[in-house]
Design a protein around this motif. Structure first.
Motif, PDB file in Angstrom:
ATOM      1  N   MET A   1       4.265  -9.612 -18.272  1.00  0.00           N
ATOM      2  CA  MET A   1       3.029  -9.829 -17.526  1.00  0.00           C
ATOM      3  C   MET A   1       2.891 -11.298 -17.113  1.00  0.00           C
ATOM      4  O   MET A   1       3.242 -12.181 -17.877  1.00  0.00           O
ATOM      5  CB  MET A   1       1.830  -9.451 -18.389  1.00  0.00           C
ATOM      6  N   VAL A  10      -6.402  -9.564 -10.670  1.00  0.00           N
ATOM      7  CA  VAL A  10      -6.093  -8.150 -10.396  1.00  0.00           C
ATOM      8  C   VAL A  10      -7.322  -7.297 -10.728  1.00  0.00           C
ATOM      9  O   VAL A  10      -7.730  -6.426  -9.947  1.00  0.00           O
ATOM     10  CB  VAL A  10      -4.866  -7.675 -11.216  1.00  0.00           C
ATOM     11  N   TRP A  13     -10.304  -8.011  -8.257  1.00  0.00           N
ATOM     12  CA  TRP A  13     -10.075  -7.417  -6.937  1.00  0.00           C
ATOM     13  C   TRP A  13     -10.217  -5.890  -6.993  1.00  0.00           C
ATOM     14  O   TRP A  13     -10.816  -5.279  -6.103  1.00  0.00           O
ATOM     15  CB  TRP A  13      -8.700  -7.831  -6.401  1.00  0.00           C
ATOM     16  N   ALA A  14      -9.682  -5.261  -8.051  1.00  0.00           N
ATOM     17  CA  ALA A  14      -9.797  -3.793  -8.181  1.00  0.00           C
ATOM     18  C   ALA A  14     -11.262  -3.377  -8.245  1.00  0.00           C
ATOM     19  O   ALA A  14     -11.667  -2.385  -7.630  1.00  0.00           O
ATOM     20  CB  ALA A  14      -9.045  -3.318  -9.420  1.00  0.00           C
ATOM     21  N   VAL A  17     -12.696  -3.601  -4.745  1.00  0.00           N
ATOM     22  CA  VAL A  17     -12.262  -2.473  -3.911  1.00  0.00           C
ATOM     23  C   VAL A  17     -13.044  -1.207  -4.286  1.00  0.00           C
ATOM     24  O   VAL A  17     -13.514  -0.473  -3.415  1.00  0.00           O
ATOM     25  CB  VAL A  17     -10.739  -2.237  -4.074  1.00  0.00           C
ATOM     26  N   TRP A  23     -13.330  -2.399   2.028  1.00  0.00           N
ATOM     27  CA  TRP A  23     -12.179  -3.188   1.579  1.00  0.00           C
ATOM     28  C   TRP A  23     -11.001  -3.136   2.548  1.00  0.00           C
ATOM     29  O   TRP A  23     -10.294  -4.122   2.731  1.00  0.00           O
ATOM     30  CB  TRP A  23     -11.713  -2.735   0.198  1.00  0.00           C
ATOM     31  N   PHE A  30      -3.843  -8.549   6.737  1.00  0.00           N
ATOM     32  CA  PHE A  30      -2.874  -9.036   5.742  1.00  0.00           C
ATOM     33  C   PHE A  30      -1.686  -8.072   5.664  1.00  0.00           C
ATOM     34  O   PHE A  30      -0.522  -8.492   5.724  1.00  0.00           O
ATOM     35  CB  PHE A  30      -3.559  -9.166   4.380  1.00  0.00           C
ATOM     36  N   GLN A  34       2.382  -8.774   7.505  1.00  0.00           N
ATOM     37  CA  GLN A  34       3.664  -8.803   6.788  1.00  0.00           C
ATOM     38  C   GLN A  34       4.730  -8.019   7.538  1.00  0.00           C
ATOM     39  O   GLN A  34       5.876  -8.445   7.641  1.00  0.00           O
ATOM     40  CB  GLN A  34       3.487  -8.204   5.391  1.00  0.00           C
TER      41      GLN A  34
ATOM     42  N   ILE B  37      -1.253   0.511  -2.783  1.00  0.00           N
ATOM     43  CA  ILE B  37      -1.709  -0.269  -1.616  1.00  0.00           C
ATOM     44  C   ILE B  37      -2.838   0.468  -0.877  1.00  0.00           C
ATOM     45  O   ILE B  37      -3.819  -0.131  -0.457  1.00  0.00           O
ATOM     46  CB  ILE B  37      -0.513  -0.568  -0.682  1.00  0.00           C
ATOM     47  N   GLY B  40      -6.080  -0.209  -2.190  1.00  0.00           N
ATOM     48  CA  GLY B  40      -6.594  -1.564  -2.091  1.00  0.00           C
ATOM     49  C   GLY B  40      -5.804  -2.647  -2.797  1.00  0.00           C
ATOM     50  O   GLY B  40      -6.224  -3.807  -2.778  1.00  0.00           O
ATOM     51  N   ARG B  41      -4.669  -2.313  -3.431  1.00  0.00           N
ATOM     52  CA  ARG B  41      -3.880  -3.383  -4.048  1.00  0.00           C
ATOM     53  C   ARG B  41      -3.444  -4.337  -2.953  1.00  0.00           C
ATOM     54  O   ARG B  41      -2.829  -3.918  -1.959  1.00  0.00           O
ATOM     55  CB  ARG B  41      -2.639  -2.805  -4.746  1.00  0.00           C
ATOM     56  N   SER B  42      -3.748  -5.607  -3.100  1.00  0.00           N
ATOM     57  CA  SER B  42      -3.435  -6.563  -2.040  1.00  0.00           C
ATOM     58  C   SER B  42      -2.049  -7.146  -2.255  1.00  0.00           C
ATOM     59  O   SER B  42      -1.886  -8.255  -2.709  1.00  0.00           O
ATOM     60  CB  SER B  42      -4.493  -7.661  -1.998  1.00  0.00           C
ATOM     61  N   ARG B  43      -1.059  -6.328  -1.956  1.00  0.00           N
ATOM     62  CA  ARG B  43       0.311  -6.803  -2.025  1.00  0.00           C
ATOM     63  C   ARG B  43       1.125  -6.142  -0.924  1.00  0.00           C
ATOM     64  O   ARG B  43       0.713  -5.123  -0.361  1.00  0.00           O
ATOM     65  CB  ARG B  43       0.925  -6.486  -3.384  1.00  0.00           C
ATOM     66  N   GLY B  44       2.252  -6.716  -0.622  1.00  0.00           N
ATOM     67  CA  GLY B  44       3.061  -6.186   0.461  1.00  0.00           C
ATOM     68  C   GLY B  44       4.050  -5.147  -0.008  1.00  0.00           C
ATOM     69  O   GLY B  44       4.276  -4.974  -1.208  1.00  0.00           O
ATOM     70  N   THR B  45       4.626  -4.438   0.950  1.00  0.00           N
ATOM     71  CA  THR B  45       5.733  -3.541   0.651  1.00  0.00           C
ATOM     72  C   THR B  45       6.532  -3.344   1.923  1.00  0.00           C
ATOM     73  O   THR B  45       5.992  -3.414   3.021  1.00  0.00           O
ATOM     74  CB  THR B  45       5.254  -2.169   0.115  1.00  0.00           C
ATOM     75  N   ASP B 152       6.135  -6.328 -13.608  1.00  0.00           N
ATOM     76  CA  ASP B 152       4.788  -6.915 -13.514  1.00  0.00           C
ATOM     77  C   ASP B 152       3.967  -6.227 -12.427  1.00  0.00           C
ATOM     78  O   ASP B 152       2.816  -5.856 -12.621  1.00  0.00           O
ATOM     79  CB  ASP B 152       4.876  -8.413 -13.189  1.00  0.00           C
ATOM     80  N   LYS B 153       4.635  -6.088 -11.273  1.00  0.00           N
ATOM     81  CA  LYS B 153       3.963  -5.493 -10.106  1.00  0.00           C
ATOM     82  C   LYS B 153       3.505  -4.055 -10.408  1.00  0.00           C
ATOM     83  O   LYS B 153       2.391  -3.667 -10.079  1.00  0.00           O
ATOM     84  CB  LYS B 153       4.969  -5.504  -8.946  1.00  0.00           C
ATOM     85  N   LEU B 155       2.971  -2.663 -13.428  1.00  0.00           N
ATOM     86  CA  LEU B 155       1.913  -2.635 -14.452  1.00  0.00           C
ATOM     87  C   LEU B 155       0.570  -3.044 -13.846  1.00  0.00           C
ATOM     88  O   LEU B 155      -0.480  -2.510 -14.202  1.00  0.00           O
ATOM     89  CB  LEU B 155       2.295  -3.539 -15.629  1.00  0.00           C
ATOM     90  N   GLU B 156       0.636  -3.982 -12.899  1.00  0.00           N
ATOM     91  CA  GLU B 156      -0.606  -4.389 -12.217  1.00  0.00           C
ATOM     92  C   GLU B 156      -1.123  -3.266 -11.309  1.00  0.00           C
ATOM     93  O   GLU B 156      -2.326  -3.040 -11.219  1.00  0.00           O
ATOM     94  CB  GLU B 156      -0.362  -5.668 -11.404  1.00  0.00           C
ATOM     95  N   LYS B 159      -2.832  -0.836 -13.567  1.00  0.00           N
ATOM     96  CA  LYS B 159      -4.130  -1.373 -14.008  1.00  0.00           C
ATOM     97  C   LYS B 159      -5.171  -1.211 -12.896  1.00  0.00           C
ATOM     98  O   LYS B 159      -6.313  -0.817 -13.132  1.00  0.00           O
ATOM     99  CB  LYS B 159      -3.972  -2.848 -14.394  1.00  0.00           C
ATOM    100  N   HIS B 160      -4.735  -1.528 -11.675  1.00  0.00           N
ATOM    101  CA  HIS B 160      -5.618  -1.411 -10.511  1.00  0.00           C
ATOM    102  C   HIS B 160      -6.095   0.041 -10.354  1.00  0.00           C
ATOM    103  O   HIS B 160      -7.298   0.296 -10.201  1.00  0.00           O
ATOM    104  CB  HIS B 160      -4.846  -1.865  -9.266  1.00  0.00           C
TER     105      HIS B 160
END
Lengths: 62, 190
Positions: A1, A10, A13-14, A17, A23, A30, A34, B37, B40-45, B152-153, B155-156, B159-160
């Motif tokens: 982690m 995290v 933000w969750a 949302v 959201w 964003f 990408q 995603i 709402g997870r703010s990460r790319g893919t 990490d990604k 598990l996050e 969690k989200h």
């Protein structure tokens, strides 16, 4: 982690949302940017002398 | 109506266009990162992961043809026979993009065991995403991310999803899926 503050973000933000139906509007540009930036980069790379070979190595070309 | 379309991200439009073709030929589910995603997870893919029920070559041939006609291409080969025999039936995934585009990619693979079959059987359209596609259940996604993927990604992501679906998650189902992951996926890797 990753570190504690990262995990806290995290969670924060969750919760945002979950409680804010708007959201998606906040993350649309964003997420899209990408894809747009990566496609722009790969297209430019394909135009360079060794670009197509590099793209094959990246699995982006047949 | 136009506003609805414009509000969709590139990833959503791509996934819905692709899934519309697939569902005419096979049951499918979208799994993993894209699920997070779309919550709402703010990460790319770069890719969207899809599991498709195992098809005969003849059925896959028709599906591949329909994808090509709809403006998609497979990065591994243009030939359905190669895609099917050298990749899909061996348990390997293949990637489709829109013709001439590098991203996004749809990474598809055939269901390979009873765990995948269970995910297909319990597939859901998830209201929260606003998308007209089938996803594996939230419980499946959490179980895989916590028990199998574990970066990490991942598990996050788990969690989200747990926060988004707080008080709605079936912990017993997550436990059952984790047991099956250990039995089917982790023993074979030891």
């Amino acid at each position: 982690m990753r570190d504690k503050t990262h995990l806290e973000q995290v969670e924060r933000w969750a919760e945002h949302v979950r409680d804010n139906p708007e959201w998606k509007k906040q993350v649309k540009s964003f997420l899209d940017s990408q894809i747009i930036i990566a496609n722009r980069f790969y297209k430019k790379l394909a135009e360079t002398s060794e670009g197509r070979e590099k793209l094959k190595l990246l699995g982006k070309l047949r | 109506m136009k506003r609805e379309v414009d509000d969709k991200t590139i990833l959503e439009r791509f996934a819905e266009d692709f899934a519309r073709i697939i569902e005419k030929y096979a049951n499918y589910i979208i799994v993993s990162g894209f699920v997070a995603i779309m919550h709402g997870r703010s990460r790319g893919t770069e890719d969207i992961d899809m599991i498709v029920e195992k098809l005969s070559f003849e059925r896959f041939f028709e599906l591949h043809k329909a994808l090509i006609e709809a403006g998609f291409e497979c990065m591994q080969s243009a030939k359905a026979e190669i895609i099917y025999k050298d990749y899909l039936v061996n348990g390997d995934s293949v990637r489709y993009t829109r013709i001439g585009e590098f991203l996004p990619e749809m990474e598809i693979k055939f269901a390979k065991d009873s765990l995948d079959e269970h995910q297909l059987k319990t597939r859901q359209k998830l209201d929260f995403t606003g998308m007209n596609v089938y996803f594996s259940s939230i419980e499946s996604n959490i179980a895989f991310k916590e028990e199998y993927l574990k970066s990490d990604k991942d598990l996050e992501d788990a969690k989200h999803l747990r926060i988004i679906y707080k008080d709605k998650i079936n912990e017993e189902e997550i436990g059952k899926i984790k047991k099956e992951i250990k039995r089917l996926r982790m023993k074979s890797e030891e």
